[in-house]
Design an enzyme around this catalytic site. Structure first.
Site: not given
Ligand code: AMP
Ligand code: MG
Length: 501
Positions: A94-95, A128, A178, A185, A254-255, A264
């Site tokens: 997502g980002r 994002g 990175r 995953r 997913d992590n 992550d």
């Molecule tokens: P994470 O907590 O980093 O493992 O993210 C969990 C999910 O949320 C993943 O699909 C990320 O891509 C999405 N995500 C986290 N932060 C953002 C953001 N600021 N914008 C868009 N997607 C996000």
């Molecule tokens: Mg993640």
């Protein structure tokens, strides 16, 4: 500088696996740090090349996503995942945006990804983007993990964007680049399993085998071997986290990387004062990802991975389940073995037979127990233990001072010294071995916090560079850098860490 080229084998998997998406340009990218050591390994710069102003502009462009390399075909990967035990069928980058693979000097190739580079079709309601704080945190912690010899994604670069991101307050934006052996995953496999798309699960497994486990392709049962290889790598990885007091904080499926690397870095942290059940993450309200739950959560996640592969194991589902169960059992064995080996090394115990190993486990557990009761600093306890001689002496004060009730550690040291009498190494040999596994420096939370405050509030990156420099050589005592060894003063204690999303 422009002498490298990206490959992209992931793109060949087909449309269902990603969205082709370029990073969204930012207004004023500025390079905070380029990892020239890693850059050289990836053929981006010549070893020892000094980065000049022109290089900096190029790198700021590249690592902000403003400049797309001719050979890069940027995309966002699709994945699903169990978040705190609840299945989410649609997550994905997502980002983050994948730029492709770069060949590594050691023969393999590393995947390169921007994080904080703008929205994709997987952004849901997110912007994002990434705030500068989490970018600096991931840079420092992932590079520290690498220097501690723990498999991890690595930081190739960090930039500021010149833009603000909206969180609870407005914060300066950043992007981290990175690298990973793989960004696939457990959740990547779940994404297709959930759609009952066995063909894509198999294609993904084949891709992972080709990229990360090529030797299993030669075996009779490659998919079963794949599960076993992933399971064993993950068991060893988590045993290493435990040996350094590292808490990942958000071990959602997913992590969890399929390549056995730490991935992550969100609300992760190294423990200061030892507590079996330590949790820092603000979102982990029930302690699902607490320090002492990490091994069993690893197994839970791998069980989800195994489920995605069942159709590839055998036509008969019951037979496939039995195969998976046998392999998952090996996780427990590998983890226990690796944990004990790591902890024995930390305590300077090298001679081994089954009886000694069992007794050593009891000895180590009782050390952890008194560390817990006395809130002794995890890293410093082992650091000071590494200084001690077989004969009690003045040096004992270093470890005694860490315990609220020094009597507890005195009694333990008597047992430890008795145990050392069956070792063959002398003091200096043992201490040398112990110092190679007991770091002097870890990225402590309060220090990271100070780095972030300086960068966010005063645009001052000197503390970031200083902490990074110390962590480059974590096992080596560095003159004049004693302050970096210390746990936080009461007013500096960081009680919670945040994802920063
Ligand atoms: P994470 O907590 O980093 O493992 O993210 C969990 C999910 O949320 C993943 O699909 C990320 O891509 C999405 N995500 C986290 N932060 C953002 C953001 N600021 N914008 C868009 N997607 C996000
Ligand atoms: Mg993640």
């Amino acid at each position: 500088m422009n002498n490298f080229s990206f490959k992209n084998r992931y793109i060949d998997l087909g449309k269902g696996f990603y969205e082709l998406r370029k990073p969204t340009p930012v207004t004023q990218p500025s390079l905070i740090k380029f990892n020239d050591e890693l850059g050289a390994e990836l053929g981006m710069v010549a070893d020892g090349h000094d980065i000049d102003k022109q290089d900096e502009v190029f790198l700021a462009g590249l690592f902000s996503g403003n400049l797309i390399h001719d050979t890069s075909e940027p995309l966002a990967m699709a994945y699903a995942g169990h978040q705190f035990g609840h299945f989410n069928p649609q997550l994905g980058d997502g980002r983050a945006i994948y730029l492709g693979e770069l060949a590594h000097v050691e023969g393999s190739s590393l995947d390169v990804q921007l994080k904080g580079s703008g929205q994709t079709c997987y952004s849901r309601n997110g912007d994002g983007r990434a705030a500068l704080g989490p970018v600096l945190r991931e840079y420092l912690v992932s590079e520290a993990m690498h220097k501690l010899n723990v498999p991890t994604t690595r930081a190739l670069a960090a930039v500021t964007t010149g833009e603000e991101v909206v969180r609870e307050q407005l914060l300066p934006g950043g992007i981290i680049t990175r690298t990973a052996s793989s960004f696939i995953r457990v959740g990547s496999f779940q994404y297709f399993q959930m759609q009952e798309d066995a063909v894509s699960v198999k294609a993904l497994a084949d891709y992972v085998i080709e990229r990360n486990y090529p030797y299993v392709a030669e075996t009779q049962k490659p998919y079963i071997e794949l599960l076993e290889a992933v399971v064993l790598r993950q068991a060893s990885l988590i045993a290493q986290w435990m040996a350094y007091g590292f808490i990942h904080g958000v071990m959602n499926t997913d992590n969890m990387s399929i390549a056995g690397e730490t991935i992550d870095y969100g609300p992760c942290a190294f423990m200061d004062f030892y507590n079996h059940g330590q949790v820092y993450s603000s979102i982990d309200r029930n302690g699902r990802y607490a320090y002492n739950n990490q091994a069993s959560i690893g197994l839970w996640n791998l069980s989800r991975f195994a489920e995605t592969l069942l159709p590839l194991f055998a036509d008969d589902i019951d037979a496939a389940v039995e195969i998976a169960k046998d392999i998952l059992q090996k996780y427990i064995e590998r983890y226990d073995e690796a944990w004990l080996a790591n902890m024995r090394a930390k305590c300077g115990l090298s001679t081994c037979d089954d009886v000694a190993a069992n007794d050593d486990k009891t000895l180590i557990e009782s050390l952890l127990e008194i560390m817990h009761e006395n809130q002794a600093d995890f890293t410093l306890t082992f650091y000071h233990l590494s200084q001690l001689n077989v004969r009690p002496g003045d040096k004992d004060t270093g470890i005694r001072d860490l315990f609220k009730k020094p009597d507890a550690i005195d009694a333990w040291l008597v047992r430890w010294r008795q145990r050392l009498s069956s070792e063959t190494m002398d003091d200096s040999e043992r201490q040398q071995g112990m110092r190679s596994v007991n770091p002097v420096y870890i990225p402590r939370n309060h220090q990271i916090e100070a780095v972030i405050r300086a960068a966010e509030d005063h645009d001052d990156f000197a503390p970031f560079h200083a902490l990074h420099a110390v962590l480059q050589d974590p096992f080596q005592y560095q003159q004049g850098r004693q302050a970096y060894m210390l746990p936080p003063e009461p007013e500096e204690v960081v009680l919670q860490t945040f994802c920063g999303t």
